[in-house]
Motif scaffolding. Structure first.
Motif, PDB file in Angstrom:
ATOM      1  N   SER A 121       0.828  -1.210   0.000  1.00  0.00           N
ATOM      2  CA  SER A 121       0.000   0.000   0.000  1.00  0.00           C
ATOM      3  C   SER A 121       0.861   1.258   0.000  1.00  0.00           C
ATOM      4  CB  SER A 121      -0.926   0.014   1.219  1.00  0.00           C
ATOM      5  OG  SER A 121      -1.795  -1.095   1.205  1.00  0.00           O
ATOM      6  N   ALA A 122       0.341   2.292  -0.660  1.00  0.00           N
ATOM      7  CA  ALA A 122       1.020   3.588  -0.668  1.00  0.00           C
ATOM      8  C   ALA A 122       0.616   4.378   0.575  1.00  0.00           C
ATOM      9  CB  ALA A 122       0.657   4.354  -1.923  1.00  0.00           C
ATOM     10  N   TYR A 123       1.438   5.377   0.932  1.00  0.00           N
ATOM     11  CA  TYR A 123       1.143   6.265   2.057  1.00  0.00           C
ATOM     12  C   TYR A 123       1.128   7.706   1.536  1.00  0.00           C
ATOM     13  CZ  TYR A 123       1.804   2.442   5.361  1.00  0.00           C
ATOM     14  OH  TYR A 123       1.682   1.265   6.062  1.00  0.00           O
ATOM     15  N   ASN A 124       0.160   8.506   2.073  1.00  0.00           N
ATOM     16  CA  ASN A 124       0.056   9.890   1.625  1.00  0.00           C
ATOM     17  C   ASN A 124       1.014  10.782   2.409  1.00  0.00           C
ATOM     18  OD1 ASN A 124      -1.137  10.323   4.151  1.00  0.00           O
ATOM     19  ND2 ASN A 124      -3.220  10.159   3.342  1.00  0.00           N
ATOM     20  N   TRP A 129      -4.505   2.200  -2.866  1.00  0.00           N
ATOM     21  CA  TRP A 129      -3.741   1.809  -4.047  1.00  0.00           C
ATOM     22  C   TRP A 129      -2.309   1.411  -3.678  1.00  0.00           C
ATOM     23  CZ3 TRP A 129      -6.182   6.532  -3.364  1.00  0.00           C
ATOM     24  CH2 TRP A 129      -5.371   7.589  -2.938  1.00  0.00           C
ATOM     25  N   TYR A 130      -1.662   0.793  -4.641  1.00  0.00           N
ATOM     26  CA  TYR A 130      -0.301   0.287  -4.395  1.00  0.00           C
ATOM     27  C   TYR A 130       0.747   1.383  -4.554  1.00  0.00           C
ATOM     28  CZ  TYR A 130       0.749   0.213  -9.437  1.00  0.00           C
ATOM     29  OH  TYR A 130       0.985   0.573 -10.747  1.00  0.00           O
ATOM     30  N   ASP A 131       1.909   1.146  -3.989  1.00  0.00           N
ATOM     31  CA  ASP A 131       3.034   2.065  -4.105  1.00  0.00           C
ATOM     32  C   ASP A 131       3.843   1.666  -5.339  1.00  0.00           C
ATOM     33  OD1 ASP A 131       5.297   3.606  -3.905  1.00  0.00           O
ATOM     34  OD2 ASP A 131       5.682   3.170  -1.786  1.00  0.00           O
ATOM     35  N   PRO A 132       3.851   2.467  -6.402  1.00  0.00           N
ATOM     36  CA  PRO A 132       4.544   2.101  -7.648  1.00  0.00           C
ATOM     37  C   PRO A 132       6.063   2.049  -7.503  1.00  0.00           C
ATOM     38  CG  PRO A 132       3.767   4.362  -7.746  1.00  0.00           C
ATOM     39  CD  PRO A 132       3.195   3.789  -6.498  1.00  0.00           C
ATOM     40  N   ALA A 133       6.590   2.573  -6.402  1.00  0.00           N
ATOM     41  CA  ALA A 133       8.044   2.534  -6.203  1.00  0.00           C
ATOM     42  C   ALA A 133       8.505   1.213  -5.583  1.00  0.00           C
ATOM     43  CB  ALA A 133       8.491   3.696  -5.320  1.00  0.00           C
ATOM     44  N   LYS A 134       7.528   0.407  -5.144  1.00  0.00           N
ATOM     45  CA  LYS A 134       7.862  -0.865  -4.500  1.00  0.00           C
ATOM     46  C   LYS A 134       7.668  -2.030  -5.483  1.00  0.00           C
ATOM     47  CE  LYS A 134       8.575   0.951  -0.396  1.00  0.00           C
ATOM     48  NZ  LYS A 134       7.609   0.731   0.683  1.00  0.00           N
TER      49      LYS A 134
END
Length: 242
Positions: free
Chosen positions: A171-174, A182-187
Motif C-alpha cells: 500500500s502507498a502512504y500519503n 492503491w499500491y506504491d509504484p516505487a515498490k
C-alpha cells in the motif's frame, strides 16, 4: 778420630744419595702421572671429537632429508594448485551460471514433467532470434490488490482467456503518512500468470517488467508498466511458437 770423621762423611754421602734417589723416583712418578693424565685426556678429547663428528653427520643427514622433504612438499603443492586450477576452470566451463543456469533449470523441470528430450532438442534447434509476431498488441489495465483492498477489475485476460494476470503490491502512504488503498509504484509487485490448465507462473520486481508465456501454441510477450493510480498497464503481443 780420623776414623770417626770418615764414617760421618760416608753417612752423609749415603744420605745425600738416598735423597737424590728418592726425589728422582718422585719426579719420575710425577712425570708418569702427568703423561698418563695427558694421554687419558687426549683419548677422551678424541672420543668427544669423534662423537661430535658423528652427531654432526647425523644432523647434516637430517637437514638433507628435511630439505628433500621440503622440495617434495613444494612440488606436491604446485601440482595440487594446478589440479585445483584445472577443476576450477572446468567448473566454470561446465557449470552454468546466470541466465544459462535458469535455462538449464527450466529444461530439467520440463524433463521431470514428462517432456521428451527429442522434443526439447527439436525446440532448441528451431529457436532463433527472429520472431514472427502479429505486431498488433493489445493494451489492457487492471487494479493491483493491496493489503487493505481487494476488489473488482483486479485481473486481465489474453489469448481468449488462455492466460489471466493478477498482481499484489504494498500500500502507498500519503503526505500525512496515512495508508492508501492503491499500491506504491516505487515498490516491487508480485504478478501471477495463470493459464487455463491451472498452471501458474510468478514474476516479481519493480515496474516496468517483461514476461513471455506460451499459450495455445503461441508465445505471448507482455510488457507491464505503471498505469493510472492503482492500475497496471499490460501490453500483450502474440508471436509464433516456436
Amino acid at each position: 778420630m780420623s776414623l770417626g770423621l770418615r764414617e760421618t762423611r760416608r753417612r752423609r754421602s749415603n744420605n745425600f744419595r738416598w735423597a737424590v734417589f728418592k726425589w728422582t723416583i718422585a719426579l719420575i712418578l710425577v712425570g708418569a702421572a702427568g703423561w698418563y693424565s695427558y694421554r687419558a685426556g687426549l683419548e677422551l678429547a678424541n672420543r668427544k671429537v669423534i662423537t661430535l663428528n658423528d652427531k654432526n653427520s647425523e644432523l647434516e643427514q637430517t637437514v638433507q632429508e628435511l630439505m628433500e622433504l621440503r622440495d617434495e612438499l613444494n612440488s606436491n603443492l604446485e601440482a595440487t594448485k594446478e589440479t585445483a586450477a584445472g577443476w576450477e576452470n572446468r567448473y566454470q566451463k561446465d557449470v552454468p551460471t546466470g541466465e544459462l543456469k535458469v535455462i538449464v533449470t527450466d529444461l530439467q523441470e520440463k524433463i521431470e514433467n514428462g517432456v521428451s528430450l527429442e522434443r526439447l532438442k527439436f525446440l532448441i534447434a528451431s529457436a532463433e532470434n527472429k520472431r514472427v509476431c502479429d505486431n498488433n498488441p493489445e493494451e489492457k489495465r487492471f487494479y493491483v490488490n493491496t493489503p487493505i483492498y481487494t476488489g473488482v477489475n483486479d485481473s486481465v485476460s489474453f489469448a481468449r482467456g488462455g492466460v489471466t494476470i493478477t498482481a499484489k503490491g504494498e500500500s502507498a502512504y500519503n503526505a500525512e503518512d496515512k495508508i492508501e488503498a492503491w499500491y506504491d509504484p516505487a515498490k516491487p509487485l508480485d504478478f501471477v500468470f495463470t493459464t487455463l490448465g491451472g498452471k501458474s507462473v510468478k514474476l516479481s520486481g519493480k515496474l516496468p517488467l517483461h514476461k513471455s508465456i506460451v499459450v495455445n501454441g503461441s508465445e505471448y510477450r507482455f510488457t507491464l508498466k505503471t498505469g493510472a493510480k492503482g492500475f497496471v498497464q499490460v501490453i500483450g503481443d502474440r508471436c509464433d511458437y516456436p
